[in-house]
Design a protein around this motif. Structure first.
Motif, PDB file in Angstrom:
ATOM      1  N   ARG A 154       0.849  -1.185   0.000  1.00 21.94           N
ATOM      2  CA  ARG A 154       0.000   0.000   0.000  1.00 21.94           C
ATOM      3  C   ARG A 154       0.887   1.238   0.000  1.00 21.94           C
ATOM      4  N   ILE A 155       0.621   2.156  -0.916  1.00 21.25           N
ATOM      5  CA  ILE A 155       1.444   3.351  -1.073  1.00 21.25           C
ATOM      6  C   ILE A 155       0.830   4.504  -0.276  1.00 21.25           C
ATOM      7  N   PRO A 156       1.599   5.161   0.563  1.00 21.23           N
ATOM      8  CA  PRO A 156       1.066   6.300   1.343  1.00 21.23           C
ATOM      9  C   PRO A 156       0.526   7.402   0.432  1.00 21.23           C
ATOM     10  N   ALA A 157      -0.409   8.153   0.937  1.00 20.20           N
ATOM     11  CA  ALA A 157      -1.086   9.180   0.133  1.00 20.20           C
ATOM     12  C   ALA A 157      -0.123  10.246  -0.373  1.00 20.20           C
ATOM     13  N   ASP A 158       0.958  10.498   0.365  1.00 23.06           N
ATOM     14  CA  ASP A 158       1.876  11.574  -0.024  1.00 23.06           C
ATOM     15  C   ASP A 158       3.058  11.080  -0.854  1.00 23.06           C
ATOM     16  N   VAL A 159       3.000   9.827  -1.335  1.00 25.54           N
ATOM     17  CA  VAL A 159       4.083   9.260  -2.133  1.00 25.54           C
ATOM     18  C   VAL A 159       3.537   8.870  -3.500  1.00 25.54           C
ATOM     19  N   SER A 160       4.255   9.200  -4.553  1.00 21.95           N
ATOM     20  CA  SER A 160       3.833   8.846  -5.904  1.00 21.95           C
ATOM     21  C   SER A 160       4.249   7.412  -6.225  1.00 21.95           C
ATOM     22  N   PHE A 161       3.690   6.866  -7.300  1.00 21.12           N
ATOM     23  CA  PHE A 161       4.104   5.541  -7.744  1.00 21.12           C
ATOM     24  C   PHE A 161       5.601   5.519  -8.023  1.00 21.12           C
ATOM     25  N   ASP A 162       6.087   6.532  -8.747  1.00 22.67           N
ATOM     26  CA  ASP A 162       7.506   6.579  -9.103  1.00 22.67           C
ATOM     27  C   ASP A 162       8.393   6.807  -7.883  1.00 22.67           C
ATOM     28  N   GLY A 163       7.846   7.482  -6.873  1.00 18.93           N
ATOM     29  CA  GLY A 163       8.634   7.764  -5.687  1.00 18.93           C
ATOM     30  C   GLY A 163       8.657   6.643  -4.671  1.00 18.93           C
ATOM     31  N   PHE A 164       7.913   5.566  -4.936  1.00 23.57           N
ATOM     32  CA  PHE A 164       7.849   4.449  -3.992  1.00 23.57           C
ATOM     33  C   PHE A 164       8.929   3.436  -4.345  1.00 23.57           C
ATOM     34  N   ASP A 165       9.744   3.077  -3.386  1.00 19.78           N
ATOM     35  CA  ASP A 165      10.834   2.128  -3.592  1.00 19.78           C
ATOM     36  C   ASP A 165      10.304   0.705  -3.374  1.00 19.78           C
ATOM     37  N   PRO A 166      10.243  -0.119  -4.414  1.00 21.40           N
ATOM     38  CA  PRO A 166       9.672  -1.464  -4.254  1.00 21.40           C
ATOM     39  C   PRO A 166      10.503  -2.350  -3.328  1.00 21.40           C
ATOM     40  N   VAL A 167      11.824  -2.165  -3.318  1.00 19.40           N
ATOM     41  CA  VAL A 167      12.661  -2.980  -2.439  1.00 19.40           C
ATOM     42  C   VAL A 167      12.365  -2.650  -0.982  1.00 19.40           C
ATOM     43  N   GLU A 168      12.290  -1.364  -0.663  1.00 19.60           N
ATOM     44  CA  GLU A 168      11.947  -0.970   0.701  1.00 19.60           C
ATOM     45  C   GLU A 168      10.542  -1.438   1.063  1.00 19.60           C
ATOM     46  N   GLY A 169       9.625  -1.385   0.087  1.00 18.86           N
ATOM     47  CA  GLY A 169       8.269  -1.833   0.342  1.00 18.86           C
ATOM     48  C   GLY A 169       8.204  -3.303   0.693  1.00 18.86           C
ATOM     49  N   VAL A 170       8.886  -4.148  -0.074  1.00 22.27           N
ATOM     50  CA  VAL A 170       8.901  -5.585   0.199  1.00 22.27           C
ATOM     51  C   VAL A 170       9.543  -5.865   1.557  1.00 22.27           C
ATOM     52  N   CYS A 171      10.655  -5.215   1.840  1.00 21.89           N
ATOM     53  CA  CYS A 171      11.319  -5.427   3.138  1.00 21.89           C
ATOM     54  C   CYS A 171      10.452  -4.934   4.293  1.00 21.89           C
ATOM     55  N   GLY A 172       9.683  -3.865   4.047  1.00 23.11           N
ATOM     56  CA  GLY A 172       8.790  -3.378   5.082  1.00 23.11           C
ATOM     57  C   GLY A 172       7.653  -4.343   5.362  1.00 23.11           C
ATOM     58  N   VAL A 173       7.106  -4.946   4.319  1.00 26.04           N
ATOM     59  CA  VAL A 173       6.015  -5.914   4.496  1.00 26.04           C
ATOM     60  C   VAL A 173       6.521  -7.194   5.149  1.00 26.04           C
ATOM     61  N   THR A 174       7.682  -7.670   4.708  1.00 27.61           N
ATOM     62  CA  THR A 174       8.197  -8.926   5.259  1.00 27.61           C
ATOM     63  C   THR A 174       8.826  -8.745   6.631  1.00 27.61           C
ATOM     64  N   GLY A 175       9.374  -7.545   6.896  1.00 23.99           N
ATOM     65  CA  GLY A 175      10.007  -7.301   8.187  1.00 23.99           C
ATOM     66  C   GLY A 175      11.437  -7.773   8.268  1.00 23.99           C
ATOM     67  N   VAL A 176      12.033  -8.146   7.134  1.00 22.84           N
ATOM     68  CA  VAL A 176      13.425  -8.607   7.125  1.00 22.84           C
ATOM     69  C   VAL A 176      14.111  -8.114   5.859  1.00 22.84           C
ATOM     70  N   ASP A 177      15.445  -8.033   5.932  1.00 17.93           N
ATOM     71  CA  ASP A 177      16.252  -7.814   4.733  1.00 17.93           C
ATOM     72  C   ASP A 177      16.629  -9.181   4.178  1.00 17.93           C
ATOM     73  N   PHE A 178      16.429  -9.389   2.894  1.00 17.29           N
ATOM     74  CA  PHE A 178      16.740 -10.684   2.292  1.00 17.29           C
ATOM     75  C   PHE A 178      16.998 -10.479   0.813  1.00 17.29           C
ATOM     76  N   ASP A 179      17.596 -11.460   0.194  1.00 20.52           N
ATOM     77  CA  ASP A 179      17.896 -11.397  -1.235  1.00 20.52           C
ATOM     78  C   ASP A 179      16.668 -11.834  -2.034  1.00 20.52           C
ATOM     79  N   PHE A 180      16.299 -11.007  -2.998  1.00 21.71           N
ATOM     80  CA  PHE A 180      15.193 -11.398  -3.872  1.00 21.71           C
ATOM     81  C   PHE A 180      15.335 -10.714  -5.225  1.00 21.71           C
ATOM     82  N   GLU A 181      14.685 -11.306  -6.202  1.00 17.51           N
ATOM     83  CA  GLU A 181      14.674 -10.785  -7.563  1.00 17.51           C
ATOM     84  C   GLU A 181      13.259 -10.342  -7.907  1.00 17.51           C
ATOM     85  N   ILE A 182      13.114  -9.111  -8.371  1.00 15.82           N
ATOM     86  CA  ILE A 182      11.809  -8.626  -8.815  1.00 15.82           C
ATOM     87  C   ILE A 182      11.579  -9.089 -10.249  1.00 15.82           C
ATOM     88  N   LEU A 183      10.546  -9.914 -10.443  1.00 15.21           N
ATOM     89  CA  LEU A 183      10.239 -10.446 -11.768  1.00 15.21           C
ATOM     90  C   LEU A 183       9.300  -9.528 -12.547  1.00 15.21           C
TER      91      LEU A 183
END
Length: 543
Positions: free
Chosen positions: A254-283
């Protein structure tokens, strides 16, 4: 200058689950069609939808592919539980138990006990679509044209003219068809070309969906396996879906109201949802806006809409794609009946009359589920490793399980939405049962789904229904000769199914006429005197 090709009977734009379902059902009824798809034949599907509803599984059972679909996706022993947690890897708040597909018929779980041979199946579109593609490629009457883009269309009273482009070569072609069906998604070119707007509620939230691969995430999981995990916290809310139970996941951030699609970092988003830093590939990534939109019309002239081309709403209870699959079935038998000469073109007008109100009703139900799920305010101490934090997690979890339970037990959305106000359904004085997302009362009121039955020998009513119209007769001694002869005069295919039900509810009428889409067209205790008019009406023939 574009090359001109011969006229086709029916052209379907879009080879996703909705378009393929429509093509397969038309082919089963002996109708030729051409399917245009912009993607390559071997292009992977995006894992947008991750539930196949019971109603869709009933349809796929009639295609002979339900068992194959049920074995796709997660491993046989992987639980399909729904979990609520502060992060994907920790702090479970609550859990709705749903068994693995190998134990689906055990009678256990949050959504157990539905009156069907085919309960819902948790599988990603990533794995569903190849099964449908293979089925479509294996049957006669279907021509699949991949890497073909629709550029424009126009129509007159007799035909539709389409201009297409070969994606590989860039060459343009002109194609003519008797009917065109737009199954080309939320950004439908077909809908745009016929000038049909969407109506409803827009911009209800923004989501970035991230399809990812990781062979290390499972090592970091502290919770028992689950198919879907809803993540609730004050920093990065979202949803994680296990696609193959091993290394493939779908993360909705979920993207905060004050953040644009382009301004949202998908890596930070995934790590925020999972709660851990880990290696992954965005397909793959996809940005989308939560909406509740329904097309103002489901067709114009010789062009019709189905699936996301006709409606777009929040994917709660899994009823985006699945509503589209039922659109396809509702439309296909009409097109086939007209093509095969036993129905009037006026039959097509009732498609919108039946399916558009369903789109409105289901879209509002989905929005209600979304609003009902969200906690009004996330406590600041929800993730604290304190007694207060533990108490808050217990409280929030219990509330979520109670409020969100209907989303994952949507028996009413599957079986309990009637068709009302249709000219080709002969209503009587009885109202259909009350609708509820998780409420279903079997009924033979015209417009309802024909109630499921298991006979003493273990056979299923649904497996005994004919491919076109079926007249269910409770008492074999009741003379129905006039009825069957009226169907013969119209050319309407009709099978008679004698079932000794006695006074068994809900079959409280001697005769029940079931349509090809398993909806009840009429019921009564005797053959009506104007049975010829009745037959004409269900075929769309009006004086």
């Amino acid at each position: 200058m574009s090359a001109v090709q011969d006229q086709e009977n029916i052209v379907i734009v879009g080879a996703g689950p909705v378009g393929l379902t429509l093509a397969i059902d038309l082919a089963a009824r002996g109708v030729k069609c051409v399917v245009l798809e912009m993607r390559a034949e071997n292009a992977p599907a995006h894992p947008k939808c991750n539930t196949v509803s019971a109603r869709s599984m009933e349809i796929f059972r009639r295609f002979g592919i339900a068992d194959e679909i049920r074995q796709q996706g997660l491993p046989a022993d992987y639980p399909c539980d729904v979990v609520y947690a502060t992060r994907y890897t920790r702090n479970e708040l609550g859990r709705l138990p749903i068994p693995s597909w190998s134990e689906r018929f055990s009678g256990r779980g949050h959504d157990a006990g539905w009156p069907t041979d085919e309960p819902p199946h948790r599988v990603s579109q990533l794995f569903l679509e190849p099964v449908l593609r293979a089925k479509a490629a294996s049957v006669p009457h279907i021509e699949l044209r991949y890497e073909t883009e629709l550029l424009s269309l126009e129509q007159d009273n007799n035909q539709v003219t389409l201009v297409t482009r070969d994606v590989a070569s860039g060459s343009e072609n002109t194609l003519r068809a008797s009917y065109v069906i737009g199954c080309d998604g939320g950004r439908s070119v077909v809908r745009h070309e016929i000038g049909v707007p969407l109506e409803g509620d827009d911009n209800l939230g923004r989501i970035k969906s991230i399809f990812l691969k990781s062979d290390s995430l499972k090592e970091k999981e502290q919770l028992a396996p689950a198919w879907m995990t809803w993540v609730i916290n004050a920093e990065q809310a979202g949803t994680m879906v296990a696609l193959d139970g091993k290394e493939l996941f779908l993360c909705h951030c979920r993207i905060p109201a004050d953040v644009s699609f382009d301004g949202f970092d998908p890596v930070e988003g995934v790590c925020g949802v999972t709660g851990v830093d880990f290696d992954f590939e965005i397909l793959a990534e996809e940005d989308w806006i939560a909406r509740r939109l329904v097309a103002k019309k489901y067709g114009k002239g010789r062009v019709y809409l189905a699936g996301d081309a006709a409606h777009n709403w929040l994917p709660f209870a899994g009823f985006g794609m699945n509503a589209g699959i039922e659109d396809a079935i509702t439309l296909s038998w009409r097109l086939a009946a007209i093509n095969n000469g036993w129905a009037s073109e006026e039959l097509l007008a009732s498609y919108e009359a039946e399916r558009r109100p369903v789109g409105e009703q289901v879209s509002r139900a989905a929005m209600h589920l979304a609003q009902n799920q969200a906690p009004p305010e996330i406590p600041a101490a929800l993730e604290d490793d304190t007694e207060e934090g533990a108490g808050l997690r217990a409280f929030v979890g219990a509330a979520l399980v109670e409020r969100d339970g209907p989303q994952f037990n949507p028996i009413g959305l599957n079986f309990g939405v009637p068709y009302e106000g249709s000219d080709v359904i002969i209503s009587d004085d009885e109202e259909p049962p009350e609708f509820g997302i998780d409420l279903y009362t079997p009924s033979t009121v015209p417009g309802c789904r024909v109630p499921h039955l298991i006979f003493p020998d273990g056979s299923s009513l649904y497996d005994q229904l004919g491919p076109e119209f079926t007249l269910i007769r409770k008492n074999k001694s009741l003379d129905i000769t006039i009825f069957t002869k009226a169907a013969q005069r119209q050319g309407m295919p009709l099978e008679v199914l004698d079932i000794p039900l006695g006074d068994q509810m809900p079959y409280d009428r001697e005769l029940v006429l079931v349509r090809p889409d398993q909806r009840i067209a009429w019921r009564g205790d005797s053959v009506p005197a104007d049975v010829g008019t009745l037959i004409e009406q269900v075929c769309g023939v009006f004086a």
